[in-house]
Design a protein around this motif. Structure first.
Motif, PDB file in Angstrom:
ATOM      1  N   THR A 243      -7.112  -6.711   9.746  1.00 37.35           N
ATOM      2  CA  THR A 243      -7.727  -5.477  10.234  1.00 37.35           C
ATOM      3  C   THR A 243      -7.777  -5.402  11.753  1.00 37.35           C
ATOM      4  O   THR A 243      -7.554  -4.341  12.342  1.00 37.35           O
ATOM      5  CB  THR A 243      -9.143  -5.319   9.659  1.00 37.35           C
ATOM      6  N   LYS A 244      -8.064  -6.504  12.405  1.00 37.26           N
ATOM      7  CA  LYS A 244      -8.125  -6.472  13.873  1.00 37.26           C
ATOM      8  C   LYS A 244      -6.761  -6.138  14.466  1.00 37.26           C
ATOM      9  O   LYS A 244      -6.669  -5.425  15.472  1.00 37.26           O
ATOM     10  CB  LYS A 244      -8.646  -7.805  14.412  1.00 37.26           C
ATOM     11  N   HIS A 245      -5.698  -6.633  13.858  1.00 42.83           N
ATOM     12  CA  HIS A 245      -4.349  -6.309  14.323  1.00 42.83           C
ATOM     13  C   HIS A 245      -4.035  -4.836  14.056  1.00 42.83           C
ATOM     14  O   HIS A 245      -3.365  -4.180  14.857  1.00 42.83           O
ATOM     15  CB  HIS A 245      -3.313  -7.212  13.652  1.00 42.83           C
ATOM     16  N   LEU A 246      -4.513  -4.333  12.924  1.00 41.97           N
ATOM     17  CA  LEU A 246      -4.335  -2.913  12.625  1.00 41.97           C
ATOM     18  C   LEU A 246      -5.029  -2.057  13.670  1.00 41.97           C
ATOM     19  O   LEU A 246      -4.471  -1.052  14.147  1.00 41.97           O
ATOM     20  CB  LEU A 246      -4.893  -2.595  11.231  1.00 41.97           C
ATOM     21  N   ILE A 247      -6.232  -2.447  14.055  1.00 41.30           N
ATOM     22  CA  ILE A 247      -6.963  -1.708  15.086  1.00 41.30           C
ATOM     23  C   ILE A 247      -6.199  -1.715  16.407  1.00 41.30           C
ATOM     24  O   ILE A 247      -6.095  -0.688  17.093  1.00 41.30           O
ATOM     25  CB  ILE A 247      -8.385  -2.287  15.249  1.00 41.30           C
ATOM     26  N   ASP A 248      -5.647  -2.872  16.761  1.00 44.61           N
ATOM     27  CA  ASP A 248      -4.829  -2.935  17.981  1.00 44.61           C
ATOM     28  C   ASP A 248      -3.647  -1.963  17.874  1.00 44.61           C
ATOM     29  O   ASP A 248      -3.289  -1.298  18.856  1.00 44.61           O
ATOM     30  CB  ASP A 248      -4.304  -4.358  18.193  1.00 44.61           C
ATOM     31  N   GLY A 249      -3.048  -1.891  16.685  1.00 44.20           N
ATOM     32  CA  GLY A 249      -1.939  -0.969  16.474  1.00 44.20           C
ATOM     33  C   GLY A 249      -2.366   0.482  16.574  1.00 44.20           C
ATOM     34  O   GLY A 249      -1.614   1.326  17.070  1.00 44.20           O
ATOM     35  N   LEU A 250      -3.554   0.800  16.107  1.00 40.82           N
ATOM     36  CA  LEU A 250      -4.078   2.163  16.225  1.00 40.82           C
ATOM     37  C   LEU A 250      -4.340   2.519  17.685  1.00 40.82           C
ATOM     38  O   LEU A 250      -4.046   3.634  18.136  1.00 40.82           O
ATOM     39  CB  LEU A 250      -5.362   2.301  15.405  1.00 40.82           C
ATOM     40  N   ILE A 251      -4.893   1.570  18.425  1.00 37.29           N
ATOM     41  CA  ILE A 251      -5.184   1.816  19.839  1.00 37.29           C
ATOM     42  C   ILE A 251      -3.906   2.044  20.638  1.00 37.29           C
ATOM     43  O   ILE A 251      -3.827   2.932  21.488  1.00 37.29           O
ATOM     44  CB  ILE A 251      -5.997   0.633  20.432  1.00 37.29           C
ATOM     45  N   SER A 252      -2.871   1.259  20.337  1.00 38.25           N
ATOM     46  CA  SER A 252      -1.603   1.382  21.062  1.00 38.25           C
ATOM     47  C   SER A 252      -0.743   2.536  20.545  1.00 38.25           C
ATOM     48  O   SER A 252       0.287   2.843  21.127  1.00 38.25           O
ATOM     49  CB  SER A 252      -0.807   0.080  20.942  1.00 38.25           C
ATOM     50  N   ARG A 253      -1.171   3.149  19.440  1.00 37.38           N
ATOM     51  CA  ARG A 253      -0.462   4.248  18.771  1.00 37.38           C
ATOM     52  C   ARG A 253       0.803   3.784  18.058  1.00 37.38           C
ATOM     53  O   ARG A 253       1.623   4.601  17.645  1.00 37.38           O
ATOM     54  CB  ARG A 253      -0.157   5.400  19.740  1.00 37.38           C
ATOM     55  N   LYS A 254       0.984   2.493  17.931  1.00 40.72           N
ATOM     56  CA  LYS A 254       2.042   1.990  17.054  1.00 40.72           C
ATOM     57  C   LYS A 254       1.784   2.491  15.626  1.00 40.72           C
ATOM     58  O   LYS A 254       2.702   2.902  14.912  1.00 40.72           O
ATOM     59  CB  LYS A 254       2.092   0.460  17.099  1.00 40.72           C
ATOM     60  N   VAL A 255       0.519   2.444  15.227  1.00 42.40           N
ATOM     61  CA  VAL A 255       0.102   2.989  13.936  1.00 42.40           C
ATOM     62  C   VAL A 255      -0.465   4.381  14.176  1.00 42.40           C
ATOM     63  O   VAL A 255      -1.438   4.556  14.927  1.00 42.40           O
ATOM     64  CB  VAL A 255      -0.959   2.098  13.258  1.00 42.40           C
ATOM     65  N   GLY A 256       0.151   5.368  13.538  1.00 41.69           N
ATOM     66  CA  GLY A 256      -0.296   6.741  13.726  1.00 41.69           C
ATOM     67  C   GLY A 256      -1.362   7.176  12.743  1.00 41.69           C
ATOM     68  O   GLY A 256      -2.148   8.086  13.023  1.00 41.69           O
ATOM     69  N   TYR A 257      -1.386   6.524  11.591  1.00 38.59           N
ATOM     70  CA  TYR A 257      -2.333   6.883  10.530  1.00 38.59           C
ATOM     71  C   TYR A 257      -2.592   5.647   9.681  1.00 38.59           C
ATOM     72  O   TYR A 257      -1.696   4.837   9.448  1.00 38.59           O
ATOM     73  CB  TYR A 257      -1.771   7.954   9.594  1.00 38.59           C
ATOM     74  N   ALA A 258      -3.815   5.532   9.168  1.00 36.29           N
ATOM     75  CA  ALA A 258      -4.128   4.463   8.221  1.00 36.29           C
ATOM     76  C   ALA A 258      -5.039   5.010   7.136  1.00 36.29           C
ATOM     77  O   ALA A 258      -6.083   5.603   7.427  1.00 36.29           O
ATOM     78  CB  ALA A 258      -4.791   3.276   8.921  1.00 36.29           C
ATOM     79  N   GLY A 259      -4.637   4.812   5.890  1.00 38.19           N
ATOM     80  CA  GLY A 259      -5.453   5.203   4.750  1.00 38.19           C
ATOM     81  C   GLY A 259      -5.796   3.966   3.951  1.00 38.19           C
ATOM     82  O   GLY A 259      -4.915   3.334   3.368  1.00 38.19           O
ATOM     83  N   LEU A 260      -7.080   3.601   3.932  1.00 39.58           N
ATOM     84  CA  LEU A 260      -7.498   2.330   3.345  1.00 39.58           C
ATOM     85  C   LEU A 260      -8.525   2.560   2.242  1.00 39.58           C
ATOM     86  O   LEU A 260      -9.615   3.081   2.498  1.00 39.58           O
ATOM     87  CB  LEU A 260      -8.113   1.430   4.421  1.00 39.58           C
ATOM     88  N   ASP A 261      -8.186   2.161   1.043  1.00 40.81           N
ATOM     89  CA  ASP A 261      -9.156   2.193  -0.045  1.00 40.81           C
ATOM     90  C   ASP A 261      -9.803   0.829  -0.226  1.00 40.81           C
ATOM     91  O   ASP A 261     -10.704   0.671  -1.039  1.00 40.81           O
ATOM     92  CB  ASP A 261      -8.472   2.627  -1.350  1.00 40.81           C
ATOM     93  N   VAL A 262      -9.329  -0.143   0.530  1.00 42.38           N
ATOM     94  CA  VAL A 262      -9.834  -1.514   0.460  1.00 42.38           C
ATOM     95  C   VAL A 262      -9.975  -2.050   1.882  1.00 42.38           C
ATOM     96  O   VAL A 262      -9.338  -1.567   2.812  1.00 42.38           O
ATOM     97  CB  VAL A 262      -8.882  -2.418  -0.358  1.00 42.38           C
ATOM     98  N   TYR A 263     -10.821  -3.069   2.020  1.00 42.55           N
ATOM     99  CA  TYR A 263     -11.087  -3.649   3.330  1.00 42.55           C
ATOM    100  C   TYR A 263     -11.388  -5.122   3.118  1.00 42.55           C
ATOM    101  O   TYR A 263     -12.056  -5.498   2.147  1.00 42.55           O
ATOM    102  CB  TYR A 263     -12.262  -2.916   3.980  1.00 42.55           C
ATOM    103  N   GLU A 264     -10.913  -5.978   4.009  1.00 42.61           N
ATOM    104  CA  GLU A 264     -10.975  -7.417   3.762  1.00 42.61           C
ATOM    105  C   GLU A 264     -12.398  -7.968   3.665  1.00 42.61           C
ATOM    106  O   GLU A 264     -12.622  -8.994   3.021  1.00 42.61           O
ATOM    107  CB  GLU A 264     -10.184  -8.181   4.830  1.00 42.61           C
ATOM    108  N   GLU A 265     -13.370  -7.301   4.262  1.00 41.75           N
ATOM    109  CA  GLU A 265     -14.760  -7.755   4.172  1.00 41.75           C
ATOM    110  C   GLU A 265     -15.618  -6.689   3.505  1.00 41.75           C
ATOM    111  O   GLU A 265     -16.755  -6.427   3.917  1.00 41.75           O
ATOM    112  CB  GLU A 265     -15.299  -8.082   5.574  1.00 41.75           C
ATOM    113  N   GLU A 266     -15.095  -6.095   2.447  1.00 41.23           N
ATOM    114  CA  GLU A 266     -15.758  -4.944   1.836  1.00 41.23           C
ATOM    115  C   GLU A 266     -16.981  -5.301   1.006  1.00 41.23           C
ATOM    116  O   GLU A 266     -17.800  -4.443   0.681  1.00 41.23           O
ATOM    117  CB  GLU A 266     -14.778  -4.175   0.951  1.00 41.23           C
ATOM    118  N   GLY A 267     -17.132  -6.569   0.654  1.00 45.66           N
ATOM    119  CA  GLY A 267     -18.157  -6.964  -0.300  1.00 45.66           C
ATOM    120  C   GLY A 267     -19.567  -6.549   0.045  1.00 45.66           C
ATOM    121  O   GLY A 267     -20.372  -6.244  -0.841  1.00 45.66           O
TER     122      GLY A 267
END
Length: 335
Positions: A243-267
Motif C-alpha cells: 500500500t505504501k508503494h501504491l500511495i507513492d505511485g498515486l502521488i507521482s501520478r504513475k497510478v491514475g486510479y485505484a479501486g480497492l475492495d481489500v486492504y492489507e491491514e483491514e482487520g
C-alpha cells in the motif's frame, strides 16, 4: 444432541442467512461478533466446530487452543484460507474446509463497478450534485472500448471478469500460473507474462490468491513497469498490493486510479462502524484522502445469491464432516 458450531465474526446479516439455511441441518449455531484469534478461541468451548471469516487469525496457538476445547473442524465461509495455519491444523488433527465458489458474478460485477466509477468519477459526481454543483470540471473519463486490460488470475472469478469485459470491446491480456488455453481460445484472449501486462495495460485487475509468490506483487518494482496513469483494481486480497508503494505511485501520478475492495491491514476496520473513532491507521487515512481512489469494505461478495451460497455450502461442508463423508471442499496442508 445437535452439534454445536461457534460462528465467529457474525453480523446480523450472517445470523439471518445462516439461521435460514440451518433449518435443513439443525445444528446449534452460537454466534459471536468477535474474530477468532488466540484470545477468544475460548468462545468455542463445548463446540464441535468453528465457522470463521476472512479476518480471523487461526494461527498455531489459536488452533492448539481449539483442539484442547474439543474442536475438530474449522469451516471457512470464504474462498481464501491464507489466515489459517494449515500445518498446525494438520498436526492437531483439525480438518479445514472452505467455500471455493459463492458467486464469481458478484465479485466480477463489483470489479466492473469500481472501474466504471473511477473512470467516470461517479463517486465524486454524486457528492458534487448533492451540493447543487453541476459542473463537469475534473470529470473527464475515457472510452474503455479499445483499451487494454490485464487480468491477473483466471480462476472462476477471473474468467467471469474476462467474460464481462468482452462486451466493452477491450483487448484482454491474462496471466495465471496455470493458464487455461482452451478458455483463452474460446474467449479470444491472450495469456502472457506479468511484465507484458504491466507494460501494456491501461487497467490491471487482481484476482489471484495470496501466496508467498503473490504477496506484494504490486510494489515499487512492478509499478515502475506500468503505463503512466494506470488503473489498478484489487478485489482479491489486500497484501497483493504494497500500500505504501501504491500511495507513492498515486502521488507521482504513475497510478491514475485505484479501486480497492481489500486492504492489507483491514482487520481493525472492515465490517465495523468506526465513524465515531479517530482513524489511527495513517496509511488507510492517506489512501482515503485521494479523490481518484475508491475503497470499499470487502463487499464485492455481498449479494443475496452469494450469501445464500456461502451459508448453504458451509453448513453442507460441516454436515459432510460429521457424517464421515468425503470433504469435497477440504483444504489440505501440502509441505
Amino acid at each position: 444432541m445437535a452439534y454445536k458450531i461457534a460462528v465467529y465474526d457474525a453480523k446480523p446479516y450472517d445470523e439471518a442467512v445462516f439461521n435460514k439455511a440451518n433449518e435443513k441441518y439443525g445444528f446449534e449455531l452460537i454466534f459471536h461478533k468477535e474474530h477468532l484469534d488466540t484470545n477468544n478461541a475460548i468462545l468455542a468451548s463445548e463446540c464441535d466446530a468453528v465457522c470463521i471469516f476472512v479476518n480471523a487469525n487461526a494461527n498455531a496457538t489459536a488452533i492448539k487452543k481449539l483442539k484442547q476445547l474439543g474442536v475438530n473442524l474449522i469451516a471457512l465461509r470464504c474462498a481464501g484460507f491464507n489466515n489459517v495455519d494449515l500445518k498446525a491444523a494438520a498436526e492437531e488433527g483439525i480438518r479445514v474446509v472452505r467455500v471455493p465458489e459463492y458467486s464469481p458474478h458478484a465479485i466480477a460485477e463489483h470489479t466492473l463497478a469500481l472501474m466504471l466509477s473511477l473512470n467516470r468519477k461517479v463517486h465524486r459526481a454524486f457528492l458534487r450534485t448533492r451540493d447543487g454543483n453541476f459542473s463537469l470540471h475534473g470529470f473527464l473519463g475515457f472510452d474503455m472500448n479499445g483499451k487494454t486490460i490485464g487480468v491477473i488470475g483466471t480462476g472462476r472469478i477471473g474468467k467471469t471478469v474476462v467474460q464481462v469485459l468482452k462486451g466493452f470491446g477491450m483487448d484482454i491480456l491474462a496471466y495465471d500460473v496455470y493458464p487455461d488455453h482452451a478458455f483463452a481460445e474460446k474467449e479470444g484472449i491472450t495469456y502472457t507474462t506479468l511484465d507484458e501486462i504491466y507494460a501494456k495495460s491501461d487497467i490491471i485487475t487482481l484476482h489471484c490468491p495470496l501466496t508467498k509468490e503473490t504477496e506484494y506483487m504490486i510494489c515499487d518494482t512492478s509499478l515502475a513497469k506500468m503505463k503512466d496513469g494506470v488503473m489498478i483494481i484489487n478485489t482479491g486480497r489486500g497484501k497483493l498490493i504494497h500500500t505504501k508503494h501504491l500511495i507513492d505511485g498515486l502521488i507521482s501520478r504513475k497510478v491514475g486510479y485505484a479501486g480497492l475492495d481489500v486492504y492489507e491491514e483491514e482487520g481493525n476496520y472492515f465490517y465495523e462502524d468506526r465513524s465515531d473513532s479517530i482513524m489511527t491507521d495513517d496509511v488507510l487515512a492517506r489512501l482515503l484522502s485521494f479523490n481518484n481512489v475508491i475503497v470499499t469494505s470487502h463487499q464485492a461478495f455481498f449479494t443475496q445469491e452469494a450469501m445464500s451460497n456461502i451459508a448453504n455450502t458451509t453448513l453442507n461442508n460441516i454436515s459432510d464432516f460429521f457424517a464421515g463423508k468425503t470433504l469435497v471442499n477440504e483444504v489440505v496442508f501440502k509441505p
